[in-house]
Structure formats: structure tokens, C-alpha cells
Design a protein around this motif. Structure first.
Motif, PDB file in Angstrom:
ATOM      1  N   SER A  18      36.060  37.307  38.958  1.00 41.04           N
ATOM      2  CA  SER A  18      37.415  38.020  39.087  1.00 41.04           C
ATOM      3  C   SER A  18      38.042  39.021  37.760  1.00 41.04           C
ATOM      4  O   SER A  18      38.327  39.864  38.633  1.00 41.04           O
ATOM      5  CB  SER A  18      39.015  37.134  39.601  1.00 41.04           C
ATOM      6  N   GLU A  19      37.837  38.349  36.963  1.00 38.18           N
ATOM      7  CA  GLU A  19      38.184  39.556  35.724  1.00 38.18           C
ATOM      8  C   GLU A  19      37.541  40.635  36.184  1.00 38.18           C
ATOM      9  O   GLU A  19      37.861  41.782  35.344  1.00 38.18           O
ATOM     10  CB  GLU A  19      37.905  38.491  34.093  1.00 38.18           C
ATOM     11  N   PHE A  20      36.319  40.914  35.985  1.00 39.74           N
ATOM     12  CA  PHE A  20      35.321  41.892  36.199  1.00 39.74           C
ATOM     13  C   PHE A  20      35.777  43.070  37.081  1.00 39.74           C
ATOM     14  O   PHE A  20      34.760  43.964  37.269  1.00 39.74           O
ATOM     15  CB  PHE A  20      33.806  41.884  35.384  1.00 39.74           C
ATOM     16  N   MET A  21      35.654  41.822  38.226  1.00 36.62           N
ATOM     17  CA  MET A  21      35.114  42.839  39.260  1.00 36.62           C
ATOM     18  C   MET A  21      35.967  44.148  40.329  1.00 36.62           C
ATOM     19  O   MET A  21      35.537  45.088  41.260  1.00 36.62           O
ATOM     20  CB  MET A  21      35.052  41.891  40.687  1.00 36.62           C
ATOM     21  N   LEU A  22      37.172  44.059  39.146  1.00 34.71           N
ATOM     22  CA  LEU A  22      38.103  45.327  40.162  1.00 34.71           C
ATOM     23  C   LEU A  22      37.766  46.400  39.839  1.00 34.71           C
ATOM     24  O   LEU A  22      37.741  47.425  40.264  1.00 34.71           O
ATOM     25  CB  LEU A  22      39.348  45.134  39.211  1.00 34.71           C
ATOM     26  N   ALA A  23      36.798  46.698  38.822  1.00 36.33           N
ATOM     27  CA  ALA A  23      36.547  48.078  37.995  1.00 36.33           C
ATOM     28  C   ALA A  23      35.335  48.138  39.504  1.00 36.33           C
ATOM     29  O   ALA A  23      35.173  49.970  39.906  1.00 36.33           O
ATOM     30  CB  ALA A  23      35.195  47.479  37.074  1.00 36.33           C
ATOM     31  N   GLY A  24      34.791  47.350  40.593  1.00 35.78           N
ATOM     32  CA  GLY A  24      34.399  48.425  41.605  1.00 35.78           C
ATOM     33  C   GLY A  24      35.102  48.632  42.607  1.00 35.78           C
ATOM     34  O   GLY A  24      34.775  48.904  43.249  1.00 35.78           O
ATOM     35  N   LEU A  25      36.666  48.208  42.826  1.00 32.03           N
ATOM     36  CA  LEU A  25      37.001  47.701  43.797  1.00 32.03           C
ATOM     37  C   LEU A  25      38.469  48.456  43.832  1.00 32.03           C
ATOM     38  O   LEU A  25      38.858  49.079  44.292  1.00 32.03           O
ATOM     39  CB  LEU A  25      37.549  46.546  44.246  1.00 32.03           C
ATOM     40  N   LEU A  26      38.700  49.046  42.454  1.00 30.96           N
ATOM     41  CA  LEU A  26      40.414  50.129  42.219  1.00 30.96           C
ATOM     42  C   LEU A  26      40.314  51.313  43.317  1.00 30.96           C
ATOM     43  O   LEU A  26      41.315  50.871  44.169  1.00 30.96           O
ATOM     44  CB  LEU A  26      40.593  50.751  40.974  1.00 30.96           C
ATOM     45  N   PRO A  27      39.195  52.065  43.168  1.00 31.37           N
ATOM     46  CA  PRO A  27      39.504  53.215  44.510  1.00 31.37           C
ATOM     47  C   PRO A  27      39.834  52.999  46.349  1.00 31.37           C
ATOM     48  O   PRO A  27      41.062  53.065  46.874  1.00 31.37           O
ATOM     49  CB  PRO A  27      38.255  53.882  44.879  1.00 31.37           C
ATOM     50  N   ALA A  28      39.474  51.533  46.517  1.00 28.91           N
ATOM     51  CA  ALA A  28      39.319  50.851  47.810  1.00 28.91           C
ATOM     52  C   ALA A  28      41.440  50.279  47.656  1.00 28.91           C
ATOM     53  O   ALA A  28      41.934  50.521  49.402  1.00 28.91           O
ATOM     54  CB  ALA A  28      38.049  49.690  48.111  1.00 28.91           C
ATOM     55  N   ILE A  29      41.215  49.356  46.450  1.00 30.60           N
ATOM     56  CA  ILE A  29      42.809  49.106  46.568  1.00 30.60           C
ATOM     57  C   ILE A  29      43.877  50.116  46.845  1.00 30.60           C
ATOM     58  O   ILE A  29      44.456  49.836  47.256  1.00 30.60           O
ATOM     59  CB  ILE A  29      42.373  48.224  45.440  1.00 30.60           C
ATOM     60  N   ALA A  30      43.637  50.916  45.948  1.00 27.38           N
ATOM     61  CA  ALA A  30      44.699  52.422  45.298  1.00 27.38           C
ATOM     62  C   ALA A  30      44.848  52.842  47.511  1.00 27.38           C
ATOM     63  O   ALA A  30      45.697  53.295  47.842  1.00 27.38           O
ATOM     64  CB  ALA A  30      43.756  53.152  44.831  1.00 27.38           C
ATOM     65  N   ALA A  31      43.727  52.767  47.876  1.00 28.89           N
ATOM     66  CA  ALA A  31      43.884  53.964  49.101  1.00 28.89           C
ATOM     67  C   ALA A  31      43.668  53.074  49.863  1.00 28.89           C
ATOM     68  O   ALA A  31      45.370  52.927  51.351  1.00 28.89           O
ATOM     69  CB  ALA A  31      42.513  54.327  49.610  1.00 28.89           C
ATOM     70  N   ASP A  32      44.034  51.383  50.273  1.00 29.30           N
ATOM     71  CA  ASP A  32      45.110  50.802  51.277  1.00 29.30           C
ATOM     72  C   ASP A  32      46.513  50.458  50.544  1.00 29.30           C
ATOM     73  O   ASP A  32      47.506  50.262  52.035  1.00 29.30           O
ATOM     74  CB  ASP A  32      44.040  48.722  51.173  1.00 29.30           C
ATOM     75  N   LEU A  33      46.186  50.054  49.988  1.00 21.46           N
ATOM     76  CA  LEU A  33      48.150  49.866  49.090  1.00 21.46           C
ATOM     77  C   LEU A  33      48.852  51.490  48.933  1.00 21.46           C
ATOM     78  O   LEU A  33      49.623  50.842  48.642  1.00 21.46           O
ATOM     79  CB  LEU A  33      48.029  48.844  47.777  1.00 21.46           C
ATOM     80  N   ASP A  34      48.264  52.363  49.187  1.00 24.29           N
ATOM     81  CA  ASP A  34      48.765  54.263  49.233  1.00 24.29           C
ATOM     82  C   ASP A  34      49.266  53.954  47.815  1.00 24.29           C
ATOM     83  O   ASP A  34      50.235  53.820  47.544  1.00 24.29           O
ATOM     84  CB  ASP A  34      49.994  53.567  50.258  1.00 24.29           C
ATOM     85  N   VAL A  35      48.818  53.710  46.799  1.00 25.34           N
ATOM     86  CA  VAL A  35      49.036  53.928  45.440  1.00 25.34           C
ATOM     87  C   VAL A  35      48.372  54.638  44.555  1.00 25.34           C
ATOM     88  O   VAL A  35      46.543  55.243  45.134  1.00 25.34           O
ATOM     89  CB  VAL A  35      49.289  52.206  44.698  1.00 25.34           C
ATOM     90  N   THR A  36      48.416  55.357  43.450  1.00 23.44           N
ATOM     91  CA  THR A  36      47.471  56.128  42.504  1.00 23.44           C
ATOM     92  C   THR A  36      46.004  54.857  41.904  1.00 23.44           C
ATOM     93  O   THR A  36      45.987  53.980  42.001  1.00 23.44           O
ATOM     94  CB  THR A  36      47.327  56.881  41.514  1.00 23.44           C
ATOM     95  N   VAL A  37      44.815  55.883  42.030  1.00 26.92           N
ATOM     96  CA  VAL A  37      44.073  54.939  41.539  1.00 26.92           C
ATOM     97  C   VAL A  37      44.152  54.770  39.945  1.00 26.92           C
ATOM     98  O   VAL A  37      44.257  53.484  39.201  1.00 26.92           O
ATOM     99  CB  VAL A  37      42.423  55.426  40.889  1.00 26.92           C
ATOM    100  N   GLY A  38      44.983  55.602  39.428  1.00 29.42           N
ATOM    101  CA  GLY A  38      45.717  55.137  37.648  1.00 29.42           C
ATOM    102  C   GLY A  38      46.542  54.051  37.656  1.00 29.42           C
ATOM    103  O   GLY A  38      46.968  52.714  37.269  1.00 29.42           O
TER     104      GLY A  38
END
Length: 388
Positions: A18-38
Motif C-alpha cells: 500500500s505504501e509504495f503502490m501509488l507510484a503507478g496509480l496516481l494518473p488513474a486516480i487523478a483522472a477518475d477523481l478529477d484532480v491533477t496528478v500533482g
């Protein structure tokens, strides 16, 4: 090693994933929740802050509870936080679940480090810690790449569900396999909280915590920004990124396993041999990063050296904090995660300089140099009661 140690390592595996997995998921999370990758990147910062603050606070609040019930509670809360995160459509709620998960992770690791030390003889803490931390290293080898692949195939929410479900067998194992109250948590023998906190005034404890934080900062400074080195500097395809991550994870598992066999009796030898090699390895990686074969080989070596040295220093935290039996694990956890939070922040600032993608590698070099300079200046702080 006692079987309950492996049950704890299973939970650490889920939490490390869980601690490390976000590195590969941030673009998808950003697109789904309508926020920037930053903006989505603040999920990582929220987790790190939760880990640093949570370790001592949660350990202090649960010190009067049996170890098994505390560990079980942390795993259940961690799983529930991921289940909520997998279903939410609001970014602030997702941030909140990451903070809650980090607090549960910090509390679990703080208690687990203390519990692991209590399950083995006093002179085998290093080997017990190696088994526990193997959960984190296996997470980098298998959990993080698998989570990334799962997220690619079925969406980022599937990865959150997988982490939540992975906690369930760990919770059952802790319930059935862990002793209700390790010997060091006996109420009659336990010192007062004020006495345990007073241990932080000991120079040797502060030294090994600082050294552990610096080495871990160096590790995560480069690990966090390894992907652009692989693709841009070395010119490899994106598919080589998980290969490099797996090699780093395999090296870290090798390093923590080997160090676990010698760190109890010979910590200064591990630092004296592994430290200079680690220091030489980061600039070598920076210089040879455009050569794929050398890059991949050095990624494995640096993973091994980083975790061998880092786990040895964290083991020394447990020894130096022997007078704080319920809080020692939280001190070790805080040191680890202070490094994990600071390293990427410092390294990230170098990406826009002339060093570019290689900036984090040079940052790691300077952090290890600082750690070795302190270790040399105060080498008595790594002394041990057994021959070294």
C-alpha cells in the motif's frame, strides 16, 4: 524463527504494498477523481506524515493493551480504510483514508517491532527484524508490480480492494498465532511512559535514529525517482520500469536477510564494510545510468546495500531503546519514515536543476556521506556488548 513472526511479516507485506503502490496509480486516480496528478501526489505526502506522527502517538496510546489485540485492531482498521478508499468518489475522503491507513500502519509496525523482539532471545533481535522487514522487501518485489498490473487491467480501485483483502488472512493469523501479551509488555515490569520518553535524551539512541533516517532518506531519494532514469537516461522501454523495481526489491531482500545474520553481534562491521560500498554505488549509478546493463546490476546492488545498512541501524535503535520496551518500535518506525518522507522531497528539488534525472542519485550520495561522517565521528554509538 517463531512462526508468529511470519504472520507479522504477512501484514507488513500488505502495508508495504500500500505504501509504495501509488507510484503507478496516481494518473488513474487523478483522472477518475478529477484532480491533477500533482494534487494526487499529496496522497503520498499524507501517508508519510501519518506514519511519522502516528508511530509514537499510537504506540503510547496502546501501551496498556495486550500486543495481540493492538496488532489485530491495526490490521482491521488498515483493511477498512482501503475498503472505504476503494469505494469513495471524493478526493478529500480518499486523502482521509490514506491518513487513517498510515496511522494504522505506523501503530502496527511500532508494536510489531517490539513484539518481534520479544519473541526471540535478546541477542537475536537483528534476525527477528530481518524476518519482519522481509514483508516490505517482498512487497517491492511482488506486491507493488502486481498492484500496478492489477490497476492497469481493472482500475486503481481493484488494487485498493486487493490490499484490503490481503489483510484478512494476516488478521486471522495474528488472532490465532500470536501470544496475547509478550513478556516485555508485562504491566508490572513496564516502566512509566515518562521514563520511556526520557530515553530520547540519550545521545546514542538519537545518533542511531539519525543514522537510520539518513540512510533510509538516501534509499527513497533514488527509489522514488528511478522510473525516469530507466526510461529517459538509459533509454529503455516503460516495461523495464517494473523490472528495475523488482531488481531493487530482490536486492533489498538479499541485503536484509544477510544483515540479519550478523547485525546483532557485528553492527560496526556491517557499517564499516557496507557503508563505503553504498557511498561508492550511488555516484557509480549516476555515471553509468546511460548503460542499461550496468544500471540494472547496480540497482540490485544498491538495494542490497541500502537495506543491509538500514536494517542494521534500525536494529541498533531497538537495542539502544531497551529501556523503552513499549515505545522502542515507535522510535525505529519514526526514524525509518522520517527518512522516507524527507529523502524524496530533497531529491525532487534537484530534478529541475542541471543534474536532471540524475539529481536524486547525487542526493543519495550526499545523504550517505552525511551518515557515514556522523558514524565515524561518533563511532562509539554503534558499540555492542558482544565482540565486534
Amino acid at each position: 524463527m517463531p512462526f508468529p513472526l511470519y504472520l507479522l511479516a504477512l501484514a507488513v507485506f500488505a502495508m508495504g504494498t500500500s505504501e509504495f503502490m501509488l507510484a503507478g496509480l496516481l494518473p488513474a486516480i487523478a483522472a477518475d477523481l478529477d484532480v491533477t496528478v500533482g494534487t494526487a501526489g499529496t496522497l503520498t505526502s499524507a501517508y508519510a506524515v501519518g506514519m511519522i506522527v502516528g508511530a509514537p502517538l499510537v504506540a503510547a496510546s496502546t501501551r496498556n493493551r495486550p500486543g495481540r489485540s493492538s496488532l489485530l485492531c491495526f490490521v482491521v482498521v488498515f483493511s477498512a480504510a482501503h475498503a472505504v478508499g476503494a469505494t469513495t468518489t471524493a478526493y478529500p475522503v480518499l486523502v482521509a483514508t490514506r491518513v487513517v491507513a498510515a496511522l494504522a500502519n505506523a501503530g502496527f509496525l511500532a508494536v510489531a517491532l517490539t513484539a518481534a523482539a520479544a519473541l526471540v532471545p535478546a541477542d537475536r533481535k537483528g534476525r527477528a527484524l530481518a524476518v519482519l522487514l522481509s514483508g516490505t522487501t517482498v512487497a517491492t518485489i511482488a506486491g507493488v508490480p502486481a498492484g500496478s498490473a492489477l490497476g492497469t487491467l481493472f482500475g486503481w480501485r481493484a488494487t485498493f480492494w486487493a490490499v484490503a483483502l490481503c489483510c484478512l488472512p494476516a488478521a486471522l493469523g495474528i488472532l490465532l498465532g500470536m501470544p496475547a501479551r509478550p513478556a516485555t509488555r508485562d504491566t508490572a515490569a513496564r516502566p512509566a511512559l515518562r521514563s520511556e520518553l526520557a530515553q530520547l535524551a540519550r545521545a546514542r539512541l538519537v545518533l542511531v535514529m539519525l543514522l537510520g533516517a539518513l540512510v533510509n532518506a538516501a534509499t527513497f531519494a533514488s527509489f522514488t525517482f528511478l522510473a525516469p532514469v530507466v526510461t529517459d537516461t538509459a533509454g529503455l522501454d516503460d516495461l523495464w520500469i517494473p523490472v528495475a523495481l523488482v531488481l531493487f526489491g530482490a536486492g533489498s531482500l538479499t541485503g536484509v536477510t544477510l544483515a540479519g545474520r550478523v547485525s546483532d553481534r557485528h553492527p560496526r562491521r556491517v557499517v564499516a564494510v557496507g557503508g563505503p560500498l553504498l557511498l561508492a554505488g550511488w555516484p557509480a549509478l549516476a555515471v553509468l545510468a546511460d548503460r542499461p546493463a550496468a544500471l540494472l546490476a547496480l540497482v540490485f546492488v544498491q538495494g542490497a546495500l541500502s537495506f543491509a545498512l538500514g536494517s542494521t541501524l534500525i536494529t541498533r535503535v531497538l537495542y539502544e531503546a531497551a529501556g523503552a520496551p513499549t515505545m522502542a518500535g515507535s522510535y525505529a518506525t519514526a526514524a525509518l519514515n522520517a527518512g522516507a518522507a524527507v529523502g524524496p522531497l530533497v531529491a525532487g528539488a534537484t530534478l529541475d536543476t542541471a543534474a536532471g534525472n540524475l539529481g536524486p542519485l547525487w542526493t543519495s550520495t550526499l545523504l550517505v556521506l552525511a551518515a557515514l561522517s556522523l558514524a565515524l565521528a561518533f563511532r562509539g554509538g554503534l558499540s555492542t556488548a558482544t565482540p565486534d
